[in-house]
Motif scaffolding. Structure first.
Motif, PDB file in Angstrom:
ATOM      1  N   GLN A 121       0.927  -1.223   0.076  1.00  0.00           N
ATOM      2  CA  GLN A 121      -0.171   0.138  -0.033  1.00  0.00           C
ATOM      3  C   GLN A 121       0.788   1.263   0.021  1.00  0.00           C
ATOM      4  O   GLN A 121       0.654   2.295  -0.750  1.00  0.00           O
ATOM      5  CB  GLN A 121      -1.223  -0.003   1.284  1.00  0.00           C
ATOM      6  CG  GLN A 121      -1.973  -0.918   1.279  1.00  0.00           C
ATOM      7  CD  GLN A 121      -2.850  -1.257   2.471  1.00  0.00           C
ATOM      8  OE1 GLN A 121      -2.214  -0.924   3.567  1.00  0.00           O
ATOM      9  NE2 GLN A 121      -3.988  -1.569   2.205  1.00  0.00           N
ATOM     10  N   GLN A 122       1.900   1.114   0.665  1.00  0.00           N
ATOM     11  CA  GLN A 122       2.855   2.463   0.665  1.00  0.00           C
ATOM     12  C   GLN A 122       3.400   2.815  -0.759  1.00  0.00           C
ATOM     13  O   GLN A 122       3.527   3.752  -1.057  1.00  0.00           O
ATOM     14  CB  GLN A 122       3.907   2.366   1.815  1.00  0.00           C
ATOM     15  CG  GLN A 122       3.427   2.258   3.292  1.00  0.00           C
ATOM     16  CD  GLN A 122       3.134   3.627   3.563  1.00  0.00           C
ATOM     17  OE1 GLN A 122       3.466   4.491   2.844  1.00  0.00           O
ATOM     18  NE2 GLN A 122       2.389   3.589   4.687  1.00  0.00           N
ATOM     19  N   PHE A 123       4.096   1.624  -1.426  1.00  0.00           N
ATOM     20  CA  PHE A 123       4.503   1.856  -2.587  1.00  0.00           C
ATOM     21  C   PHE A 123       3.577   1.998  -3.861  1.00  0.00           C
ATOM     22  O   PHE A 123       3.724   2.497  -4.923  1.00  0.00           O
ATOM     23  CB  PHE A 123       5.320   0.529  -2.984  1.00  0.00           C
ATOM     24  CG  PHE A 123       6.756   0.678  -2.505  1.00  0.00           C
ATOM     25  CD1 PHE A 123       7.849   1.297  -3.064  1.00  0.00           C
ATOM     26  CD2 PHE A 123       6.993   0.174  -1.091  1.00  0.00           C
ATOM     27  CE1 PHE A 123       8.985   1.224  -2.534  1.00  0.00           C
ATOM     28  CE2 PHE A 123       8.261   0.337  -0.657  1.00  0.00           C
ATOM     29  CZ  PHE A 123       9.239   0.546  -1.193  1.00  0.00           C
ATOM     30  N   GLY A 124       2.122   1.490  -3.442  1.00  0.00           N
ATOM     31  CA  GLY A 124       1.011   1.536  -4.442  1.00  0.00           C
ATOM     32  C   GLY A 124       1.662   0.765  -5.687  1.00  0.00           C
ATOM     33  O   GLY A 124       0.942   0.818  -6.943  1.00  0.00           O
ATOM     34  N   LEU A 125       2.403  -0.389  -5.488  1.00  0.00           N
ATOM     35  CA  LEU A 125       2.783  -1.443  -6.772  1.00  0.00           C
ATOM     36  C   LEU A 125       1.804  -2.254  -6.866  1.00  0.00           C
ATOM     37  O   LEU A 125       1.009  -2.582  -6.068  1.00  0.00           O
ATOM     38  CB  LEU A 125       4.037  -1.939  -6.615  1.00  0.00           C
ATOM     39  CG  LEU A 125       5.310  -0.966  -6.535  1.00  0.00           C
ATOM     40  CD1 LEU A 125       6.457  -1.909  -6.246  1.00  0.00           C
ATOM     41  CD2 LEU A 125       5.424  -0.664  -8.153  1.00  0.00           C
ATOM     42  N   THR A 126       1.580  -2.904  -7.988  1.00  0.00           N
ATOM     43  CA  THR A 126       0.977  -4.182  -8.257  1.00  0.00           C
ATOM     44  C   THR A 126       1.589  -5.429  -7.753  1.00  0.00           C
ATOM     45  O   THR A 126       2.918  -5.868  -8.339  1.00  0.00           O
ATOM     46  CB  THR A 126       0.576  -4.354 -10.036  1.00  0.00           C
ATOM     47  OG1 THR A 126       0.189  -3.212 -10.408  1.00  0.00           O
ATOM     48  CG2 THR A 126      -0.298  -5.471 -10.104  1.00  0.00           C
ATOM     49  N   PHE A 127       1.109  -6.198  -6.817  1.00  0.00           N
ATOM     50  CA  PHE A 127       1.654  -7.317  -6.361  1.00  0.00           C
ATOM     51  C   PHE A 127       0.744  -8.452  -6.851  1.00  0.00           C
ATOM     52  O   PHE A 127      -0.547  -8.572  -6.564  1.00  0.00           O
ATOM     53  CB  PHE A 127       1.523  -7.359  -4.641  1.00  0.00           C
ATOM     54  CG  PHE A 127       2.606  -6.462  -4.141  1.00  0.00           C
ATOM     55  CD1 PHE A 127       3.378  -5.511  -4.669  1.00  0.00           C
ATOM     56  CD2 PHE A 127       3.183  -7.098  -2.862  1.00  0.00           C
ATOM     57  CE1 PHE A 127       4.473  -4.806  -3.977  1.00  0.00           C
ATOM     58  CE2 PHE A 127       4.286  -6.396  -2.054  1.00  0.00           C
ATOM     59  CZ  PHE A 127       4.884  -5.612  -2.774  1.00  0.00           C
ATOM     60  N   ILE A 128       1.321  -9.486  -7.480  1.00  0.00           N
ATOM     61  CA  ILE A 128       0.442 -10.645  -7.814  1.00  0.00           C
ATOM     62  C   ILE A 128       1.212 -11.955  -6.951  1.00  0.00           C
ATOM     63  O   ILE A 128       2.593 -12.039  -7.091  1.00  0.00           O
ATOM     64  CB  ILE A 128       0.752 -11.022  -9.203  1.00  0.00           C
ATOM     65  CG1 ILE A 128       0.227  -9.847  -9.933  1.00  0.00           C
ATOM     66  CG2 ILE A 128       0.024 -12.022  -9.594  1.00  0.00           C
ATOM     67  CD1 ILE A 128       0.542  -9.855 -11.425  1.00  0.00           C
ATOM     68  N   GLN A 129       0.620 -12.634  -6.290  1.00  0.00           N
ATOM     69  CA  GLN A 129       1.042 -13.566  -5.015  1.00  0.00           C
ATOM     70  C   GLN A 129       0.481 -14.794  -5.257  1.00  0.00           C
ATOM     71  O   GLN A 129      -0.817 -14.802  -5.699  1.00  0.00           O
ATOM     72  CB  GLN A 129       0.972 -13.131  -3.724  1.00  0.00           C
ATOM     73  CG  GLN A 129       1.451 -14.271  -2.479  1.00  0.00           C
ATOM     74  CD  GLN A 129       1.399 -13.814  -1.379  1.00  0.00           C
ATOM     75  OE1 GLN A 129       1.724 -12.527  -0.960  1.00  0.00           O
ATOM     76  NE2 GLN A 129       1.177 -14.442  -0.249  1.00  0.00           N
ATOM     77  N   VAL A 130       1.199 -15.798  -5.401  1.00  0.00           N
ATOM     78  CA  VAL A 130       0.688 -17.292  -5.629  1.00  0.00           C
ATOM     79  C   VAL A 130       0.550 -17.731  -4.057  1.00  0.00           C
ATOM     80  O   VAL A 130       1.456 -17.765  -3.262  1.00  0.00           O
ATOM     81  CB  VAL A 130       1.601 -18.184  -6.290  1.00  0.00           C
ATOM     82  CG1 VAL A 130       1.271 -19.522  -6.015  1.00  0.00           C
ATOM     83  CG2 VAL A 130       1.528 -17.937  -7.894  1.00  0.00           C
ATOM     84  N   THR A 131      -0.523 -18.425  -3.774  1.00  0.00           N
ATOM     85  CA  THR A 131      -0.619 -19.327  -2.456  1.00  0.00           C
ATOM     86  C   THR A 131      -1.788 -20.253  -2.615  1.00  0.00           C
ATOM     87  O   THR A 131      -2.641 -20.027  -3.180  1.00  0.00           O
ATOM     88  CB  THR A 131      -1.265 -17.919  -1.552  1.00  0.00           C
ATOM     89  OG1 THR A 131      -1.258 -18.812  -0.003  1.00  0.00           O
ATOM     90  CG2 THR A 131      -2.498 -17.207  -1.822  1.00  0.00           C
ATOM     91  N   HIS A 132      -1.854 -21.101  -1.696  1.00  0.00           N
ATOM     92  CA  HIS A 132      -2.848 -22.166  -1.541  1.00  0.00           C
ATOM     93  C   HIS A 132      -3.393 -22.085  -0.186  1.00  0.00           C
ATOM     94  O   HIS A 132      -4.280 -22.927   0.331  1.00  0.00           O
ATOM     95  CB  HIS A 132      -2.428 -23.597  -1.685  1.00  0.00           C
ATOM     96  CG  HIS A 132      -1.211 -23.862  -0.591  1.00  0.00           C
ATOM     97  ND1 HIS A 132       0.144 -23.450  -0.584  1.00  0.00           N
ATOM     98  CD2 HIS A 132      -1.357 -24.286   0.788  1.00  0.00           C
ATOM     99  CE1 HIS A 132       0.711 -23.974   0.516  1.00  0.00           C
ATOM    100  NE2 HIS A 132      -0.193 -24.703   1.285  1.00  0.00           N
ATOM    101  N   HIS A 133      -3.205 -20.977   0.534  1.00  0.00           N
ATOM    102  CA  HIS A 133      -3.369 -20.571   1.846  1.00  0.00           C
ATOM    103  C   HIS A 133      -4.646 -19.645   1.676  1.00  0.00           C
ATOM    104  O   HIS A 133      -4.397 -18.513   1.438  1.00  0.00           O
ATOM    105  CB  HIS A 133      -2.345 -20.041   2.705  1.00  0.00           C
ATOM    106  CG  HIS A 133      -2.730 -20.088   4.297  1.00  0.00           C
ATOM    107  ND1 HIS A 133      -3.345 -19.167   4.896  1.00  0.00           N
ATOM    108  CD2 HIS A 133      -1.833 -20.848   5.077  1.00  0.00           C
ATOM    109  CE1 HIS A 133      -3.453 -19.491   6.216  1.00  0.00           C
ATOM    110  NE2 HIS A 133      -2.484 -20.506   6.381  1.00  0.00           N
TER     111      HIS A 133
END
Length: 407
Positions: free
Chosen positions: A211-223
């Motif tokens: 949120q501070q950077f405002g970047l696009t984050f794409i995360q893989v998870t099975h949780h």
């Protein structure tokens, strides 16, 4: 006298003036959206990803969620350029990057095991990508110092990775990715190696930094809990297909398929045939299912044709239990002509009680079919409910809480 810098969370919370637009501009790239258009990935005769189309908005935190082997990591690696696309197009922002190498996509990848060089110092680990890109020495020093300060780990600059905790290593891996000023940061199960308490703490840090950077984050998870706590957007995948794209709230309250309903929680699912559908408020239909051994059950959703196979789902926290007569067997459901809210009812026996802390899980078995159901209650509420294992109960829930699931 020196003091130990605070953790990243404390630093960002207590020094917001130091994470100004100027600082952000110096330490991060400009966020870009990601789009996949009819993307397929094959390995010989095996299709890992089949014809998926997806839009991830710029600045969003998106989680690719699903079981092992569903294709989520393959999708992530195709976006990053570490896997070739068999067919279709990948866009970052408004440019196609399908044929570009990873270094030309202005993305960064944070790997599951962090991939820190054990023989290099923390400062050298963070510097490595800039050095490979040919960034001059003065700028490298400035950017590494800035990013280490931002994540609250300047004091570790001359240490080796083995001298840091798992949480600190995770933040260093994040700093190494962010120092390259990517438009999109991809994270491949970055929290899986951490214990549960640290995992919860670090996902809070990830979200705050994003949120501070405002970047696009794409995360893989099975949780599932991790995806719910981090995401603006969740993409549920299974067998190389996208099952649903939704916000966490929408996914939780309105799963789109049986697979999603099962995967995101302990939803109770009933399968049957559509026998009636009446248009209702909010653009939804009141759908009546004939469920073998149960009878009529009512749910809300967009109906399929009469006679079609379908299902309905209700969360275990939305059902209620009341004592039932031992002489009573079978099921009952309120008529859809009733002026009162429609309530589904079935008879079941309590087969197990499991205290898990704040929540107690109550296992049930339908009297007519032997199928399993689940009820969840606050432990304090269950303690005063007066119900016991082995007792016959009536399980009831509102039709408005029951989600229709077309096949």
């Amino acid at each position: 006298m020196t003091t130990t810098p605070p953790s990243a969370v404390t630093y960002l919370e207590t020094h917001p003036e130091e994470v100004s637009a100027e600082t952000k501009a110096k330490t991060a790239g400009e966020a870009a959206g990601v789009s996949l258009r009819s993307v397929t990935k094959k390995y010989g005769n095996f299709t890992a990803i089949e014809n998926i189309t997806l839009d991830i908005p710029a600045g969003a935190y998106c989680c690719l969620l699903g079981p092992s082997g569903c294709g989520k990591t393959t999708a992530l690696r195709m976006i990053a350029g570490h896997e070739d696309v068999t067919s279709g197009e990948v866009y970052i922002g408004d440019r196609t990057v399908t044929q570009l190498s990873p270094v030309k996509r202005n993305t960064a990848m944070m790997f599951q095991n962090y991939a820190l060089f054990p023989h290099k110092t923390i400062w050298q680990n963070v510097e490595f990508g800039l050095k490979m890109k040919g960034v001059d020495k003065a700028e490298r020093r400035q950017r590494v110092d800035e990013i280490l300060e931002l994540v609250g780990l300047s004091h570790t600059a001359q240490r080796k990775p083995s001298q840091l905790s798992g949480g600190q290593q995770q933040r260093i891996a994040l700093a190494r990715a962010l120092v390259n000023r990517p438009q999109v940061l991809m994270l491949d199960e970055p929290l899986s190696a951490l214990d549960e308490n640290l995992r919860v703490k670090m996902r809070s840090e990830l979200r705050k930094i994003q949120q501070q950077f405002g970047l696009t984050f794409i995360q893989v998870t099975h949780h599932v809990e991790e995806a719910f706590s981090l995401s603006d957007q969740i993409v549920v995948m299974d067998h190389g297909h996208i099952e649903q794209v939704a916000s966490p709230a929408e996914l939780f309250t309105t799963p789109a398929s049986q697979f999603v309903a099962k995967f995101i929680g302990d939803n109770n699912i009933f399968t049957g045939k559509v026998v009636n559908a009446v248009p209702d408020e909010g653009g939804k239909d009141l759908v009546e299912l004939d469920v073998e051994g149960v009878g009529a059950l009512f749910s809300k959703g967009v109906a399929t044709p009469l006679g079609a196979d379908a299902a309905c789902s209700v969360r275990p926290d939305l059902v209620s239990l009341t004592p039932a007569s031992e002489g009573r067997r079978g099921t009952a459901a309120a008529s859809n002509t009733s002026p009162a809210p429609i309530t589904n009812r079935v008879t079941a026996r309590i087969t197990g009680v499991e205290l898990t802390g704040y929540v107690t899980r109550i296992s049930l078995m339908l009297e007519t079919t032997g199928a399993s159901l689940l009820y969840k209650a606050r432990t304090t509420d269950w303690a005063v409910a007066g119900l016991q294992e082995g007792q016959l109960v009536t399980v009831s829930w509102s039709a408005s809480d029951c989600v229709f699931l077309p096949y």
